[in-house]
Design a protein around this motif. Structure first.
Motif, PDB file in Angstrom:
ATOM      1  N   ASN A 139       5.881  -2.846  -8.045  1.00  0.00           N
ATOM      2  CA  ASN A 139       5.470  -4.202  -7.688  1.00  0.00           C
ATOM      3  C   ASN A 139       5.487  -4.348  -6.165  1.00  0.00           C
ATOM      4  OD1 ASN A 139       5.019  -6.950  -7.516  1.00  0.00           O
ATOM      5  ND2 ASN A 139       6.839  -7.542  -8.656  1.00  0.00           N
ATOM      6  N   PRO A 140       4.545  -3.696  -5.456  1.00  0.00           N
ATOM      7  CA  PRO A 140       4.598  -3.692  -3.993  1.00  0.00           C
ATOM      8  C   PRO A 140       4.350  -5.052  -3.356  1.00  0.00           C
ATOM      9  CG  PRO A 140       2.533  -2.769  -4.729  1.00  0.00           C
ATOM     10  CD  PRO A 140       3.380  -2.974  -5.956  1.00  0.00           C
ATOM     11  N   GLY A 141       3.691  -5.968  -4.053  1.00  0.00           N
ATOM     12  CA  GLY A 141       3.424  -7.289  -3.490  1.00  0.00           C
ATOM     13  C   GLY A 141       4.546  -8.278  -3.713  1.00  0.00           C
ATOM     14  N   GLY A 142       5.567  -7.868  -4.471  1.00  0.00           N
ATOM     15  CA  GLY A 142       6.678  -8.773  -4.749  1.00  0.00           C
ATOM     16  C   GLY A 142       6.245  -9.953  -5.604  1.00  0.00           C
ATOM     17  N   TRP A 143       5.257  -9.756  -6.483  1.00  0.00           N
ATOM     18  CA  TRP A 143       4.755 -10.830  -7.320  1.00  0.00           C
ATOM     19  C   TRP A 143       5.789 -11.218  -8.369  1.00  0.00           C
ATOM     20  CZ3 TRP A 143       1.291  -6.468  -6.786  1.00  0.00           C
ATOM     21  CH2 TRP A 143       0.352  -6.649  -5.770  1.00  0.00           C
ATOM     22  N   HIS A 202      -1.528  -1.832   2.637  1.00  0.00           N
ATOM     23  CA  HIS A 202      -0.244  -2.299   3.164  1.00  0.00           C
ATOM     24  C   HIS A 202       0.070  -3.639   2.499  1.00  0.00           C
ATOM     25  CE1 HIS A 202      -0.589   0.784   6.281  1.00  0.00           C
ATOM     26  NE2 HIS A 202      -1.854   0.440   6.347  1.00  0.00           N
ATOM     27  N   TYR A 203       0.863  -3.613   1.454  1.00  0.00           N
ATOM     28  CA  TYR A 203       1.153  -4.823   0.697  1.00  0.00           C
ATOM     29  C   TYR A 203       2.125  -5.753   1.395  1.00  0.00           C
ATOM     30  CZ  TYR A 203      -1.381  -2.730  -3.149  1.00  0.00           C
ATOM     31  OH  TYR A 203      -2.361  -2.198  -3.923  1.00  0.00           O
ATOM     32  N   THR A 204       2.910  -5.243   2.296  1.00  0.00           N
ATOM     33  CA  THR A 204       3.893  -6.089   2.977  1.00  0.00           C
ATOM     34  C   THR A 204       3.602  -6.221   4.458  1.00  0.00           C
ATOM     35  OG1 THR A 204       5.348  -4.173   3.252  1.00  0.00           O
ATOM     36  CG2 THR A 204       5.734  -5.572   1.331  1.00  0.00           C
ATOM     37  N   GLY A 205       2.344  -6.028   4.849  1.00  0.00           N
ATOM     38  CA  GLY A 205       1.953  -6.174   6.248  1.00  0.00           C
ATOM     39  C   GLY A 205       1.837  -4.835   6.949  1.00  0.00           C
ATOM     40  N   TRP A 206       1.135  -4.836   8.057  1.00  0.00           N
ATOM     41  CA  TRP A 206       0.898  -3.627   8.842  1.00  0.00           C
ATOM     42  C   TRP A 206       1.296  -3.907  10.275  1.00  0.00           C
ATOM     43  CZ3 TRP A 206      -2.560  -2.762  12.987  1.00  0.00           C
ATOM     44  CH2 TRP A 206      -2.733  -1.433  13.350  1.00  0.00           C
ATOM     45  N   LYS A 211       2.320 -20.414  -3.087  1.00  0.00           N
ATOM     46  CA  LYS A 211       2.152 -19.306  -4.025  1.00  0.00           C
ATOM     47  C   LYS A 211       2.101 -19.845  -5.444  1.00  0.00           C
ATOM     48  CE  LYS A 211       5.027 -15.788  -1.864  1.00  0.00           C
ATOM     49  NZ  LYS A 211       6.098 -14.842  -2.142  1.00  0.00           N
TER      50      LYS A 211
END
Length: 173
Positions: free
Chosen positions: A90-94, A139-143, A63
């Protein structure tokens, strides 16, 4: 009579294919376990942090992160920027280094939003927390596939959409 012989051959072929896949899966799991053990040993030996497994990213990709001398900038609250990074959407945890505030392009411009260096912004969540726009869900943290949706491609995964057991083979009859 010939139809039943073909059926038996078909069943034997399927049984062989299933056994081949089980062997393949077991070998793959053993290789992954050996690689994880090797990496953990190597990281401990060199005093390096354990590398994160990022699905979909090339092997060894890391990252983006801040340079060692980077310091968090103070929030420009007078321009309207939220004073706490943890309070923004910040849904992607950036990281704060990657997910930056944007301001109007003029002297003392007002705060507009947070976005990635490419200008991409997350789709806002509705009251239920769902992120949708134009009929598409994000789905920012997976589906995870709901149980009521059937599996149409057995053996496939997110990282292996075309596994070896799905490849065609010539049958010997």
């Amino acid at each position: 009579m010939q139809a039943s012989e073909e059926q038996k051959l078909y069943e034997i072929d399927n049984e062989v294919a299933l056994t081949d896949f089980e062997d393949y899966a077991a070998t793959y799991e053993e290789e992954v376990a050996a690689e994880v053990a090797f990496q953990a040993n190597e990281n401990a030996r060199t005093n390096q942090p354990v590398q994160e497994d990022i699905p979909g990213a090339p092997s060894g990709w890391k990252k983006p992160c801040h340079p060692p001398d980077w310091k968090e900038p103070k929030a420009r609250t007078a321009a309207g920027e939220p004073d706490e990074f943890a309070t923004i959407d910040n849904p992607g945890g950036w990281s704060q280094y990657t997910y930056r505030p944007k301001f109007e392009v003029k002297k003392n411009g007002k705060y507009q939003r947070y976005c990635l260096p490419t200008g991409a912004m997350p789709v806002p969540a509705d009251l239920s927390g769902k992120r949708s726009i134009g009929g598409y869900d994000f789905h920012y943290t997976g589906w995870t596939r709901p149980e009521d949706i059937p599996v149409y491609r057995s053996g496939t995964t997110r990282d292996t959409p075309f596994p070896d057991n799905r490849k065609t083979r010539t049958k010997k009859i």
